[in-house]
Design a protein around this motif. Structure first.
Motif, PDB file in Angstrom:
ATOM      1  N   GLU A 106       0.982  -0.984   0.170  1.00 18.20           N
ATOM      2  CA  GLU A 106      -0.077  -0.047   0.044  1.00 18.20           C
ATOM      3  C   GLU A 106       1.027   1.257   0.099  1.00 18.20           C
ATOM      4  O   GLU A 106       2.077   0.990   0.245  1.00 18.20           O
ATOM      5  CB  GLU A 106      -0.979   0.037   1.287  1.00 18.20           C
ATOM      6  N   LEU A 110       3.469   0.704  -2.638  1.00 17.44           N
ATOM      7  CA  LEU A 110       2.722   0.176  -3.969  1.00 17.44           C
ATOM      8  C   LEU A 110       3.362   0.829  -5.138  1.00 17.44           C
ATOM      9  O   LEU A 110       3.486   0.342  -6.176  1.00 17.44           O
ATOM     10  CB  LEU A 110       1.119   0.320  -3.761  1.00 17.44           C
ATOM     11  N   SER A 111       3.446   1.897  -5.067  1.00 16.68           N
ATOM     12  CA  SER A 111       3.828   2.908  -6.015  1.00 16.68           C
ATOM     13  C   SER A 111       5.314   2.465  -6.369  1.00 16.68           C
ATOM     14  O   SER A 111       5.767   2.986  -7.571  1.00 16.68           O
ATOM     15  CB  SER A 111       3.828   4.559  -5.743  1.00 16.68           C
ATOM     16  N   LEU A 149       1.007   1.467 -12.381  1.00 12.29           N
ATOM     17  CA  LEU A 149       1.005   2.105 -11.089  1.00 12.29           C
ATOM     18  C   LEU A 149       0.697   3.446 -10.895  1.00 12.29           C
ATOM     19  O   LEU A 149       0.173   3.904  -9.770  1.00 12.29           O
ATOM     20  CB  LEU A 149       2.065   1.434 -10.284  1.00 12.29           C
ATOM     21  N   HIS A 154      -3.058   5.279  -4.202  1.00  9.22           N
ATOM     22  CA  HIS A 154      -2.086   4.422  -3.456  1.00  9.22           C
ATOM     23  C   HIS A 154      -2.224   4.536  -2.022  1.00  9.22           C
ATOM     24  O   HIS A 154      -2.052   3.706  -1.332  1.00  9.22           O
ATOM     25  CB  HIS A 154      -0.530   4.767  -3.708  1.00  9.22           C
ATOM     26  N   ASN A 155      -2.645   5.708  -1.516  1.00  6.37           N
ATOM     27  CA  ASN A 155      -2.664   5.959  -0.031  1.00  6.37           C
ATOM     28  C   ASN A 155      -4.101   6.133   0.649  1.00  6.37           C
ATOM     29  O   ASN A 155      -4.249   6.128   2.042  1.00  6.37           O
ATOM     30  CB  ASN A 155      -2.225   7.265   0.102  1.00  6.37           C
TER      31      ASN A 155
END
Length: 318
Positions: A106, A110-111, A149, A154-155
């Motif tokens: 996450e 994730l990024s 991505l 993402h957050n």
């Protein structure tokens, strides 16, 4: 244990189980430190300095006090906003959760998922694909994943945990490394002769046995159970699916069977075209196995583990 200590323990265990070997991991970390020392200005200010000691960009302590004492953790394969709310609700019922642990990345983990895919170059080289060919095969696929991505939100889970004053971390590649090493050792010990022998071997492992009972156990994607497996490649780590161009090179390197967590249809067709047997162990079961091998160490230290979100807890710590 403190949240920071759990994070550091998982990273260390990931390095110990890394299929590249500790020496190669430390060499890459040393190169990062050298590159960081050469940066200036905004590039240096924006650099994620966790990467200087943690080789896995998809594993981070994302939010919360690193010094928070942890007695009870909520663990899931995916920890989204719903699971954050679940943790808060459990707290209201008198069962406080000190730390949420997700397997899948996450937030900034994730990024940056694409960064760990370079591991796959070494995995291909390990089974006989020349390293320059492996790097060439992976280059376009890593760029594709990076672009995919970029537009994601993402957050969401990270922001929810922050608002609830909950700590959240994700541990991806260290867990996948555990599965990789565990299955490589099991296959080396059992020396399966046929593809069916590999399926039997997997179904003896508790996580895969439980998945089979739930209808999602190990399955054969290409090949025949009676077919001889030849050289077996375990493909359980390295971020996400690699390049479909790899299969032609793998068969040239003598690989007869791939044991993987999951596989897309384009990849399956390429494997079939190149007469490579594919055994899919199962995604959630494999992720549960990797997390269990890590979490046994927490359990030994007195941390209570509450499973959710697709994670099946099976303890080997006794």
């Amino acid at each position: 244990m403190k949240a920071r200590e759990i994070y550091e323990l998982f990273v260390a265990m990931g390095i110990d189980a890394d299929p590249r070997g500790r020496e190669e991991v430390e060499r890459q970390l040393a190169r990062r430190k050298q590159q960081f020392g050469e940066l200036k200005g905004e590039e240096k200010a924006n650099y994620d300095q966790e990467a200087l000691t943690n080789p896995y960009s998809d594993t981070r302590l994302l939010v919360g006090d690193p010094e928070r004492e942890v007695k009870r953790v909520l663990v899931g394969i995916d920890m989204e906003v719903g699971e954050v709310l679940l943790a808060d609700r459990l707290g209201e019922k008198g069962k406080p959760i000190d730390l949420l642990i997700a397997h899948h990345p996450e937030g900034k983990a994730l990024s940056a998922l694409h960064d760990v895919m370079h591991m796959q170059e070494d995995l291909l080289a390990k089974v006989g694909v020349p390293i320059n060919v492996a790097e060439g095969i992976l280059a376009s696929r890593i760029s594709e994943v990076k672009r995919g991505l970029a537009p994601m939100n993402h957050n969401r889970a990270v922001d929810a945990a922050r608002l609830m004053d909950l700590s959240l971390m994700c541990v991806h590649t260290p867990a996948d490394n555990q599965v990789q090493t565990f299955l490589e050792k099991r296959i080396d010990e059992k020396k399966p002769a046929t593809v069916g022998d590999i399926l039997t071997l997997l179904e003896e492992i508790p996580e895969y046995k439980a998945a089979a009972r739930a209808g999602s156990g190990p399955t054969l994607f290409t090949g025949r159970k009676e077919g001889r497996c030849g050289k077996v490649m375990v493909d359980m780590t390295g971020g996400t699916s690699g390049s479909e161009d790899a299969y032609a090179k793998l068969v040239q390197a003598g690989v007869g069977t791939i044991v993987a967590m999951h596989m897309g249809e384009k990849h399956r067709k390429e494997a079939e075209k190149n007469h490579i047997n594919v055994v899919i162990a199962g995604h959630m079961a494999s992720d549960s196995l990797g997390m269990n091998l890590l979490l046994d160490e927490l359990e030994k230290r007195g941390v209570e583990i509450v499973p959710c979100a697709g994670f099946v807890r099976i303890s080997r710590s006794q």
